[in-house]
Design an enzyme around this catalytic site. Structure first.
Site, short mmCIF file in Angstrom:
data_model
loop_
_atom_site.label_atom_id
_atom_site.label_comp_id
_atom_site.label_asym_id
_atom_site.label_seq_id
_atom_site.Cartn_x
_atom_site.Cartn_y
_atom_site.Cartn_z
N CYS A 1 22.13 -14.21 6.44
CA CYS A 1 20.86 -14.95 6.52
C CYS A 1 20.50 -15.56 5.16
O CYS A 1 19.65 -16.43 5.08
CB CYS A 1 19.68 -14.05 6.88
SG CYS A 1 19.70 -13.36 8.51
N HIS B 1 29.70 -24.57 15.80
CA HIS B 1 29.87 -24.31 17.23
C HIS B 1 28.80 -25.05 18.01
O HIS B 1 28.07 -25.87 17.43
CB HIS B 1 29.85 -22.80 17.50
CG HIS B 1 28.61 -22.11 17.01
ND1 HIS B 1 27.39 -22.27 17.60
CD2 HIS B 1 28.40 -21.27 15.95
CE1 HIS B 1 26.48 -21.56 16.95
NE2 HIS B 1 27.06 -20.94 15.94
N CYS C 1 20.08 -9.78 3.36
CA CYS C 1 21.12 -10.05 4.37
C CYS C 1 21.91 -11.26 3.90
O CYS C 1 21.36 -12.37 3.80
CB CYS C 1 20.50 -10.34 5.74
SG CYS C 1 21.75 -10.93 6.91
N LYS D 1 28.51 -17.10 14.81
CA LYS D 1 29.86 -16.74 14.35
C LYS D 1 29.93 -15.27 14.01
O LYS D 1 30.90 -14.58 14.30
CB LYS D 1 30.21 -17.57 13.11
CG LYS D 1 30.90 -18.87 13.44
CD LYS D 1 32.39 -18.67 13.59
CE LYS D 1 33.02 -19.59 14.60
NZ LYS D 1 33.09 -20.99 14.25
N CYS E 1 20.80 -5.90 9.77
CA CYS E 1 20.06 -7.13 10.09
C CYS E 1 19.94 -7.27 11.61
O CYS E 1 20.93 -7.13 12.33
CB CYS E 1 20.79 -8.34 9.52
SG CYS E 1 20.12 -9.89 10.09
N HIS F 1 25.23 -25.60 16.51
CA HIS F 1 25.11 -26.63 15.48
C HIS F 1 25.17 -28.03 16.11
O HIS F 1 24.41 -28.92 15.76
CB HIS F 1 26.23 -26.49 14.45
CG HIS F 1 26.28 -25.12 13.84
ND1 HIS F 1 27.25 -24.21 14.17
CD2 HIS F 1 25.48 -24.51 12.95
CE1 HIS F 1 27.05 -23.09 13.51
NE2 HIS F 1 25.97 -23.24 12.76
N HIS G 1 22.05 -10.53 12.70
CA HIS G 1 23.51 -10.53 12.58
C HIS G 1 24.17 -9.19 12.87
O HIS G 1 25.40 -9.11 12.96
CB HIS G 1 23.90 -10.99 11.17
CG HIS G 1 23.57 -12.42 10.93
ND1 HIS G 1 22.43 -12.82 10.27
CD2 HIS G 1 24.20 -13.54 11.33
CE1 HIS G 1 22.40 -14.13 10.25
NE2 HIS G 1 23.45 -14.59 10.88
N LYS H 1 21.78 -14.39 20.39
CA LYS H 1 21.98 -15.70 19.80
C LYS H 1 23.47 -15.94 19.57
O LYS H 1 24.18 -15.04 19.11
CB LYS H 1 21.23 -15.77 18.46
CG LYS H 1 21.42 -17.09 17.73
CD LYS H 1 20.84 -17.04 16.34
CE LYS H 1 21.48 -18.10 15.47
NZ LYS H 1 21.13 -18.03 14.08
N1 MSP Z 1 21.99 -23.48 5.78
C1 MSP Z 1 20.90 -23.07 6.55
C2 MSP Z 1 19.94 -24.22 6.79
C3 MSP Z 1 19.44 -24.87 5.56
S1 MSP Z 1 18.47 -26.24 5.93
C4 MSP Z 1 17.79 -26.66 4.52
C5 MSP Z 1 21.37 -22.54 7.89
N2 MSP Z 1 22.57 -22.91 8.28
S2 MSP Z 1 23.29 -22.49 9.66
O1 MSP Z 1 24.65 -22.94 9.55
O2 MSP Z 1 23.10 -21.11 9.92
O3 MSP Z 1 22.63 -23.34 10.76
C6 MSP Z 1 21.46 -22.92 11.40
C7 MSP Z 1 21.09 -23.97 12.42
O4 MSP Z 1 22.19 -24.25 13.30
C8 MSP Z 1 19.98 -23.52 13.34
O5 MSP Z 1 18.73 -23.71 12.79
C9 MSP Z 1 20.22 -24.45 14.50
O6 MSP Z 1 19.79 -25.71 14.18
C10 MSP Z 1 21.73 -24.43 14.61
N3 MSP Z 1 22.18 -23.30 15.38
C11 MSP Z 1 23.03 -22.29 14.98
N4 MSP Z 1 23.21 -21.42 16.00
C12 MSP Z 1 22.50 -21.84 17.06
C13 MSP Z 1 22.37 -21.40 18.38
N5 MSP Z 1 22.95 -20.33 18.82
N6 MSP Z 1 21.60 -22.15 19.22
C14 MSP Z 1 21.00 -23.31 18.82
N7 MSP Z 1 21.10 -23.74 17.59
C15 MSP Z 1 21.76 -22.99 16.67
O7 MSP Z 1 20.61 -21.84 8.53
#
Ligand code: MSP
Length: 707
Positions: A140, A18, A137, A321, A161, A21, A164, A318
């Site tokens: 997480c 989304h 979690c 999903k 959590c 990311h 989440h 935050k």
């Molecule tokens: N798989 C782990 C990361 C491993 S890195 C070695 C993970 N994945 S995640 O799909 O949850 O992605 C987290 C990252 O997505 C956050 O650190 C950020 O970069 C981005 N974001 C996810 N949600 C976000 C927001 N709501 N706002 C901004 N960035 C966000 O954690």
């Protein structure tokens, strides 16, 4: 510096990406493009984190194998990165890293072995076997300490959590531990010696105090019987590596650590260490655990860890999903230009702090800063060159004799003054840019836009053009505007690659902006006589009312929505956030805010008219692969026409004759030219939010009210 390596986190392959990311990818892409402009050989990594219990669970829910689940999500990611111009073909990432690649397991096993042989700074084994019991979690993929979960009201229930809002699992099992507690001094020494290791400063302080408060050893394996989808621990296949050990290592295995072929193709030695761009939610993993693992294994530490804030929903939660409050990429892509989204994200969010995303703000900024701002400056300048200078860039010089006249027209005859302020703004822009203060950098650039706009408005070229004696003045004004546009194109290219290429080519210039270093810009570099290109609008004005209407009526996926992107269409789901469209989510929020505890009155519920309906007909809609057009008998004279975003999950034939639940008092709305006169209810299942239509086990008459 001859090479540069920048990474995004690798995203979990259990759900679709989304806006959050996308944002991290935009930031990393921006950094990569800016380095490439400086002639630095740059490697940009993004990818997916494909192991662990979450992926296993998501796969199960969707009736897939974990690998199929990962492939499905990766397919979407790749489609999305291409649509947003972030893939290799558009000058974006160099590798889409997947932790299920065989070279990755080779590399991560090598890292584990090295750490397992190592002694900590206090002379003990860096990895040891023990027992772990704690609250875990799954979303997480981390154990939670007391300050990271909410205690249950009922002591029989597990805690929740804080991120989440999902229940934690009690996990007790044999585990390998990483002796993190022995690395506190080494880590504090690192933050002290390299003050830019964690950026911005506020984040650095946060990390330091976390380490100062004392570190606990980290469980780095799960028994295979609990988690089998992962890399086995070397020499102990009964254990699966902890997904974060596995995932973090991707940054080095991707470029060749522990695998010769990858090393030859890319080059660990050549590119490592990397700059990691991450969200602050995973800062601790990157700024504490990761350097400690690397210290143990004797591998060079990252260049830096840069953490941005989170996009949050109107309630300040935050965007994620799991909470069902995401801004979906399909919707963004459908209504907005890529460059406008990039600009908005970078301008709106103060780097490091959280930002609230709103479609209205995005539209307002696009219209004010881009359409009326830079876009208008570009088109008015070029149109005047077309009109008054036969389409050729005029000379910027004002001869001695013409100076007095120019002064009379209110034009500064000293070119050095605009040249100087432009150079100063460029330097400031780059300074902010280097420290990730993108918002500030863009303010600098827009101050220039405002200045040149003012210059034009005051000089009134349209009047000057009527006086032959003012030809030089007219030309000088237009030259200055055009030269400024050239500078801005080079400077803003990493932010808005497509739009800047467009302006640059309309200026009649042909070099590749991707290779022009803004540091090398010199005033008067725009050759006099250059034939300008066809003048076209760069940033069309957006019709706010129309777009907002369409977004709202396109269902919960689109507003501060609740359903996944692949359900885009009308609302097939009732989620915890809303009973329908984005519009209803807002109403629900208002109710929530009033009472403060998230509870509604029975009278609020009674406002929703729920009726039993029977599907009479169901059909697909041409060119709308997510929508089904239903007619539903709810006991009225005529059946209702209802659109439902379920076409990817239900065949029309399956639905005819089915009893369903219909929200009967929703305002009608138009979708793809069809009016929808209600909404059907469905459960949203799994991370993808697969709709499962609500129905009745017993016979019920059409039109019966649900209370
Ligand atoms: N798989 C782990 C990361 C491993 S890195 C070695 C993970 N994945 S995640 O799909 O949850 O992605 C987290 C990252 O997505 C956050 O650190 C950020 O970069 C981005 N974001 C996810 N949600 C976000 C927001 N709501 N706002 C901004 N960035 C966000 O954690």
């Amino acid at each position: 510096m001859t090479t540069f390596y920048v990474t995004t986190p690798i995203y979990y392959a259990n759900s679709l990406p989304h806006l959050g990311h996308l944002y991290t990818m935009i930031v990393a892409d921006l950094v990569a493009r800016s380095k490439r402009q400086q002639g630095i050989e740059t490697f940009f990594l993004t990818g997916t984190d494909e192991h662990g219990i979450n992926i296993e669970r998501a796969a199960k829910l969707n009736n897939r194998t974990p690998q199929e689940q990962a492939d499905y999500v990766v397919g979407y990611f790749k489609k999305m990165t291409a649509a947003f111009g972030l893939d290799t073909a558009h000058g974006g990432y160099d590798i889409f890293m997947r932790t299920t690649e065989p070279f990755h397991s080779e590399g991560v096993s090598e890292l584990w072995r090295r750490a397992a042989r190592a002694k900590t700074p206090k002379g003990r084994d860096a990895i040891y076997k023990g027992h772990y019991e704690g609250w875990f979690c799954a979303p997480c993929a981390a154990y939670k300490t007391e300050d990271e979960y909410a205690k249950p009201v009922d002591p029989e229930e597990p805690p929740t959590c804080l991120i989440h809002e999902t229940k934690l699992d009690r996990v007790s099992e044999e585990s390998y531990f990483f002796r993190l507690s022995d690395y506190d001094q080494a880590l504090l020494g690192l933050y002290e010696a390299r003050t830019d290791f964690v950026q911005p400063d506020a984040r650095r302080n946060e990390v330091r105090s976390f380490v100062r408060d004392g570190l606990q050893d980290l469980s780095v394996s799960r028994v295979r019987s609990s988690v089998s989808w992962g890399v086995p621990v070397p020499d102990d296949p009964n254990h699966t590596m902890y997904v974060w050990f596995d995932a973090l290592s991707n940054y080095i295995t991707a470029v060749g650590f522990g695998n010769e072929q990858q090393e030859r193709a890319i080059g660990f030695e050549k590119f490592w260490p990397a700059l990691h761009v991450v969200g602050k939610d995973i800062l601790r993993f990157h700024a504490v655990y990761w350097p400690a693992f690397l210290m143990a294994a004797g591998v060079k530490l990252p260049r830096a860890v840069v953490a941005h804030g989170m996009w949050v929903d109107p309630a300040g939660r935050k965007m994620s999903k799991t909470l069902g409050n995401t801004i979906e990429l399909d919707v963004l892509n459908q209504y907005f230009a890529i460059d406008a989204i990039r600009y908005f994200c970078l301008r709106e969010m103060v780097f490091g702090q959280d930002g609230r995303f709103g479609y209205e703000n995005l539209i307002d900024r696009t219209n004010s800063d881009l359409a009326s701002g830079l876009g208008n400056l570009s088109s008015r300048t070029l149109t005047m060159i077309q009109r008054y200078c036969e389409g050729r860039v005029p000379s910027g010089n004002i001869s001695e004799e013409a100076r007095l006249l120019a002064k009379r027209a209110g034009v500064d005859t000293d070119e050095a003054s605009i040249a100087g302020s432009l150079a100063h703004a460029r330097d400031e822009f780059l300074r902010h840019f280097e420290s990730f203060a993108f918002s500030r950098a863009l303010e600098e650039a827009w101050a220039i836009v405002a200045r040149v706009d003012k210059m034009i408005s005051e000089a009134k070229p349209w009047d000057l053009a009527k006086e032959p004696a003012q030809e030089q003045t007219l030309h000088a004004v237009l030259y200055r505007a055009a030269e400024t546009l050239r500078w801005l194109s080079v400077l803003l290219y990493p932010v808005m690659p497509n739009a800047m290429r467009e302006i640059y080519s309309q200026l009649g210039l042909t070099e590749d902006l991707a290779k022009l270093d803004p540091r090398q810009l010199k005033w008067a570099g725009l050759p006099e006589g250059t034939q300008i290109g066809e003048v076209k609008g760069i940033f069309p004005r957006l019709d706010k009312a129309k777009i907002m209407d369409e977004i709202k009526s396109s269902g919960p996926t689109a507003g501060q929505g609740s359903a996944p992107s692949d359900l885009q269409g009308t609302s097939p789901t009732v989620s915890k956030d809303s009973a329908g469209s984005g519009q209803h989510a807002t109403e629900a929020d208002a109710v929530q805010n009033k009472s403060g505890d998230g509870l509604i009155e029975i009278t609020d519920f009674a406002k929703v008219d729920l009726r039993v309906g029977e599907v009479r007909t169901a059909a697909r809609i041409p060119k709308a692969d997510k929508l089904l057009l239903l007619t539903v008998d709810i006991g009225e004279e005529q059946p209702r026409q209802i659109l439902a975003g379920i076409a990817q999950y239900y065949e029309p034939e399956q639905l005819v004759g089915r009893k369903i639940v219909v929200v009967a008092n929703l305002k009608p709305r138009k979708l793809r030219g069809y009016e929808s006169q209600g909404m059907l209810l469905a459960a949203s299942v799994g991370e993808e939010g697969k709709p499962v239509i609500a129905t009745f086990a017993e016979d019920v008459p059409n039109g019966a009210r649900l209370k």
